[in-house]
Design a protein around this motif. Structure first.
Motif, PDB file in Angstrom:
ATOM      1  N   VAL A  53      -8.142  -5.884  -1.018  1.00  0.00           N
ATOM      2  CA  VAL A  53      -6.763  -6.335  -0.856  1.00  0.00           C
ATOM      3  C   VAL A  53      -6.248  -5.698   0.444  1.00  0.00           C
ATOM      4  O   VAL A  53      -6.294  -4.479   0.596  1.00  0.00           O
ATOM      5  CB  VAL A  53      -5.900  -5.900  -2.062  1.00  0.00           C
ATOM      6  N   VAL A  54      -5.783  -6.545   1.367  1.00  0.00           N
ATOM      7  CA  VAL A  54      -5.359  -6.063   2.673  1.00  0.00           C
ATOM      8  C   VAL A  54      -3.911  -6.470   2.942  1.00  0.00           C
ATOM      9  O   VAL A  54      -3.640  -7.588   3.385  1.00  0.00           O
ATOM     10  CB  VAL A  54      -6.275  -6.609   3.798  1.00  0.00           C
ATOM     11  N   PRO A  55      -2.968  -5.563   2.679  1.00  0.00           N
ATOM     12  CA  PRO A  55      -1.588  -5.881   3.025  1.00  0.00           C
ATOM     13  C   PRO A  55      -1.395  -5.848   4.543  1.00  0.00           C
ATOM     14  O   PRO A  55      -2.003  -5.027   5.230  1.00  0.00           O
ATOM     15  CB  PRO A  55      -0.783  -4.768   2.343  1.00  0.00           C
ATOM     16  N   THR A  56      -0.587  -6.758   5.037  1.00  0.00           N
ATOM     17  CA  THR A  56      -0.293  -6.795   6.469  1.00  0.00           C
ATOM     18  C   THR A  56       0.721  -5.712   6.817  1.00  0.00           C
ATOM     19  O   THR A  56       1.511  -5.288   5.957  1.00  0.00           O
ATOM     20  CB  THR A  56       0.334  -8.143   6.878  1.00  0.00           C
ATOM     21  N   PHE A  57       0.705  -5.284   8.051  1.00  0.00           N
ATOM     22  CA  PHE A  57       1.838  -4.495   8.557  1.00  0.00           C
ATOM     23  C   PHE A  57       2.996  -5.478   8.708  1.00  0.00           C
ATOM     24  O   PHE A  57       4.071  -5.264   8.188  1.00  0.00           O
ATOM     25  CB  PHE A  57       1.492  -3.833   9.901  1.00  0.00           C
ATOM     26  N   LEU A  58       2.719  -6.589   9.406  1.00  0.00           N
ATOM     27  CA  LEU A  58       3.665  -7.690   9.546  1.00  0.00           C
ATOM     28  C   LEU A  58       2.853  -8.964   9.688  1.00  0.00           C
ATOM     29  O   LEU A  58       1.997  -9.071  10.573  1.00  0.00           O
ATOM     30  CB  LEU A  58       4.571  -7.500  10.769  1.00  0.00           C
ATOM     31  N   LEU A  99       5.129   1.454   1.540  1.00  0.00           N
ATOM     32  CA  LEU A  99       5.552   1.264   0.154  1.00  0.00           C
ATOM     33  C   LEU A  99       4.749   0.144  -0.516  1.00  0.00           C
ATOM     34  O   LEU A  99       4.315   0.284  -1.659  1.00  0.00           O
ATOM     35  CB  LEU A  99       7.055   0.956   0.106  1.00  0.00           C
ATOM     36  N   ARG A 100       4.490  -0.934   0.219  1.00  0.00           N
ATOM     37  CA  ARG A 100       3.680  -2.032  -0.331  1.00  0.00           C
ATOM     38  C   ARG A 100       2.259  -1.548  -0.623  1.00  0.00           C
ATOM     39  O   ARG A 100       1.678  -1.894  -1.652  1.00  0.00           O
ATOM     40  CB  ARG A 100       3.682  -3.234   0.612  1.00  0.00           C
ATOM     41  N   VAL A 101       1.707  -0.715   0.256  1.00  0.00           N
ATOM     42  CA  VAL A 101       0.374  -0.140   0.018  1.00  0.00           C
ATOM     43  C   VAL A 101       0.395   0.716  -1.237  1.00  0.00           C
ATOM     44  O   VAL A 101      -0.490   0.613  -2.095  1.00  0.00           O
ATOM     45  CB  VAL A 101      -0.096   0.695   1.237  1.00  0.00           C
ATOM     46  N   LYS A 102       1.406   1.548  -1.373  1.00  0.00           N
ATOM     47  CA  LYS A 102       1.530   2.426  -2.548  1.00  0.00           C
ATOM     48  C   LYS A 102       1.555   1.595  -3.827  1.00  0.00           C
ATOM     49  O   LYS A 102       0.846   1.892  -4.789  1.00  0.00           O
ATOM     50  CB  LYS A 102       2.800   3.277  -2.427  1.00  0.00           C
ATOM     51  N   TRP A 103       2.376   0.549  -3.843  1.00  0.00           N
ATOM     52  CA  TRP A 103       2.460  -0.310  -5.026  1.00  0.00           C
ATOM     53  C   TRP A 103       1.112  -0.949  -5.336  1.00  0.00           C
ATOM     54  O   TRP A 103       0.663  -0.958  -6.486  1.00  0.00           O
ATOM     55  CB  TRP A 103       3.501  -1.403  -4.827  1.00  0.00           C
ATOM     56  N   VAL A 125      -7.843  -1.276  -2.025  1.00  0.00           N
ATOM     57  CA  VAL A 125      -6.699  -1.637  -1.193  1.00  0.00           C
ATOM     58  C   VAL A 125      -6.953  -1.005   0.171  1.00  0.00           C
ATOM     59  O   VAL A 125      -7.072   0.216   0.280  1.00  0.00           O
ATOM     60  CB  VAL A 125      -5.365  -1.150  -1.804  1.00  0.00           C
ATOM     61  N   SER A 126      -7.062  -1.844   1.182  1.00  0.00           N
ATOM     62  CA  SER A 126      -7.356  -1.372   2.536  1.00  0.00           C
ATOM     63  C   SER A 126      -6.081  -1.265   3.359  1.00  0.00           C
ATOM     64  O   SER A 126      -5.272  -2.191   3.385  1.00  0.00           O
ATOM     65  CB  SER A 126      -8.315  -2.340   3.229  1.00  0.00           C
ATOM     66  N   GLU A 127      -5.949  -0.159   4.062  1.00  0.00           N
ATOM     67  CA  GLU A 127      -4.794   0.049   4.938  1.00  0.00           C
ATOM     68  C   GLU A 127      -5.106  -0.341   6.381  1.00  0.00           C
ATOM     69  O   GLU A 127      -4.319  -0.045   7.284  1.00  0.00           O
ATOM     70  CB  GLU A 127      -4.358   1.513   4.873  1.00  0.00           C
ATOM     71  N   TYR A 128      -6.224  -1.011   6.601  1.00  0.00           N
ATOM     72  CA  TYR A 128      -6.657  -1.335   7.953  1.00  0.00           C
ATOM     73  C   TYR A 128      -5.549  -1.975   8.793  1.00  0.00           C
ATOM     74  O   TYR A 128      -5.243  -1.510   9.897  1.00  0.00           O
ATOM     75  CB  TYR A 128      -7.904  -2.242   7.921  1.00  0.00           C
ATOM     76  N   GLU A 129      -4.939  -3.052   8.302  1.00  0.00           N
ATOM     77  CA  GLU A 129      -3.914  -3.751   9.091  1.00  0.00           C
ATOM     78  C   GLU A 129      -2.640  -2.924   9.211  1.00  0.00           C
ATOM     79  O   GLU A 129      -2.006  -2.891  10.264  1.00  0.00           O
ATOM     80  CB  GLU A 129      -3.620  -5.129   8.502  1.00  0.00           C
ATOM     81  N   LYS A 175       3.237  -4.890 -14.328  1.00  0.00           N
ATOM     82  CA  LYS A 175       3.809  -3.888 -15.234  1.00  0.00           C
ATOM     83  C   LYS A 175       3.754  -2.471 -14.681  1.00  0.00           C
ATOM     84  O   LYS A 175       4.668  -1.690 -14.878  1.00  0.00           O
ATOM     85  CB  LYS A 175       3.091  -3.943 -16.583  1.00  0.00           C
ATOM     86  N   LYS A 176       2.653  -2.133 -13.980  1.00  0.00           N
ATOM     87  CA  LYS A 176       2.456  -0.753 -13.534  1.00  0.00           C
ATOM     88  C   LYS A 176       3.597  -0.192 -12.689  1.00  0.00           C
ATOM     89  O   LYS A 176       3.866   0.985 -12.759  1.00  0.00           O
ATOM     90  CB  LYS A 176       1.149  -0.625 -12.762  1.00  0.00           C
ATOM     91  N   CYS A 177       4.209  -1.021 -11.871  1.00  0.00           N
ATOM     92  CA  CYS A 177       5.314  -0.494 -11.059  1.00  0.00           C
ATOM     93  C   CYS A 177       6.465  -1.498 -10.971  1.00  0.00           C
ATOM     94  O   CYS A 177       7.205  -1.517  -9.989  1.00  0.00           O
ATOM     95  CB  CYS A 177       4.838  -0.048  -9.685  1.00  0.00           C
ATOM     96  N   ALA A 178       6.612  -2.278 -12.010  1.00  0.00           N
ATOM     97  CA  ALA A 178       7.646  -3.313 -12.038  1.00  0.00           C
ATOM     98  C   ALA A 178       9.043  -2.750 -11.807  1.00  0.00           C
ATOM     99  O   ALA A 178       9.818  -3.288 -11.011  1.00  0.00           O
ATOM    100  CB  ALA A 178       7.603  -4.075 -13.362  1.00  0.00           C
ATOM    101  N   LYS A 179       9.360  -1.656 -12.487  1.00  0.00           N
ATOM    102  CA  LYS A 179      10.707  -1.089 -12.379  1.00  0.00           C
ATOM    103  C   LYS A 179      10.986  -0.616 -10.950  1.00  0.00           C
ATOM    104  O   LYS A 179      12.066  -0.864 -10.397  1.00  0.00           O
ATOM    105  CB  LYS A 179      10.853   0.069 -13.374  1.00  0.00           C
TER     106      LYS A 179
END
Length: 176
Positions: free
Chosen positions: A36-41, A54-58, A71-75, A164-168
């Motif tokens: 899973v690779v979240p974008t910076f933008l 924060l998106r990486v943390k979630w 979860v890769s922080e590459y981008e 569920k894990k971080c919904a709140k």
């Protein structure tokens, strides 16, 4: 471990549709690992709502119980827009085959992606249905029945559509 599924996106916010996609991919017999690779933008967007860290943390929290998901922080670490071809070439240094997961809503603009012809030769696309968009036979199809969109969630956040894990925590961020 030679074969991965690359699932990139803004994940702004991450939702149960993303979770369902990763779960389905992790059960795909030809895939050794889902990255899973979240974008910076996102290259096609001008802003993000939740900061990348924060998106990486979630995402790390959401997928922490999955054995074959990373979860890769590459981008994110590039701190700029990163075209998919760059991420694919980076991952091909470690893996032999990449399935690239996209939503059907990306099909109309796929030819506009940076170095699309080269990208097409390097990956096998897996397309997730969205909004009744027709998916050509040239693509693999991953049937997921979650009809949820990050854009719509930002407009009207529903806690039941969040993992569920971080919904709140996600809910609180988008409602403050």
């Amino acid at each position: 471990m030679d074969t991965i599924a690359l699932f990139g996106g803004s994940f702004d916010p991450p939702h149960i549709g993303h979770e369902a996609i990763v779960k389905a991919l992790s059960e795909f017999k030809d895939i050794d690992k889902v990255i899973v690779v979240p974008t910076f933008l996102n290259p096609f967007k001008s802003q993000f709502y939740a900061p990348a860290s924060l998106r990486v943390k979630w995402l790390k929290e959401i997928f922490s119980d999955y054995n074959n998901v990373e979860v890769s922080e590459y981008e994110v670490l590039q701190e700029k827009k990163v075209p998919t071809i760059q991420t694919v070439k980076h991952l091909l240094k470690s893996y032999k085959k990449i399935y690239l997961v996209i939503g059907a809503d990306n099909l109309a603009s796929l030819h506009e992606w940076n170095r699309y012809n080269e990208l097409r030769d390097l990956v096998t696309f897996i397309v997730v249905p969205r909004d009744g968009i027709e998916i050509s036979q040239e693509f693999l199809r991953l049937n997921i029945d979650e009809k949820v969109s990050s854009t719509k969630l930002r407009e009207e956040i529903e806690i039941s559509k969040l993992p569920k894990k971080c919904a709140k925590e996600i809910y609180n961020f988008y409602t403050e």
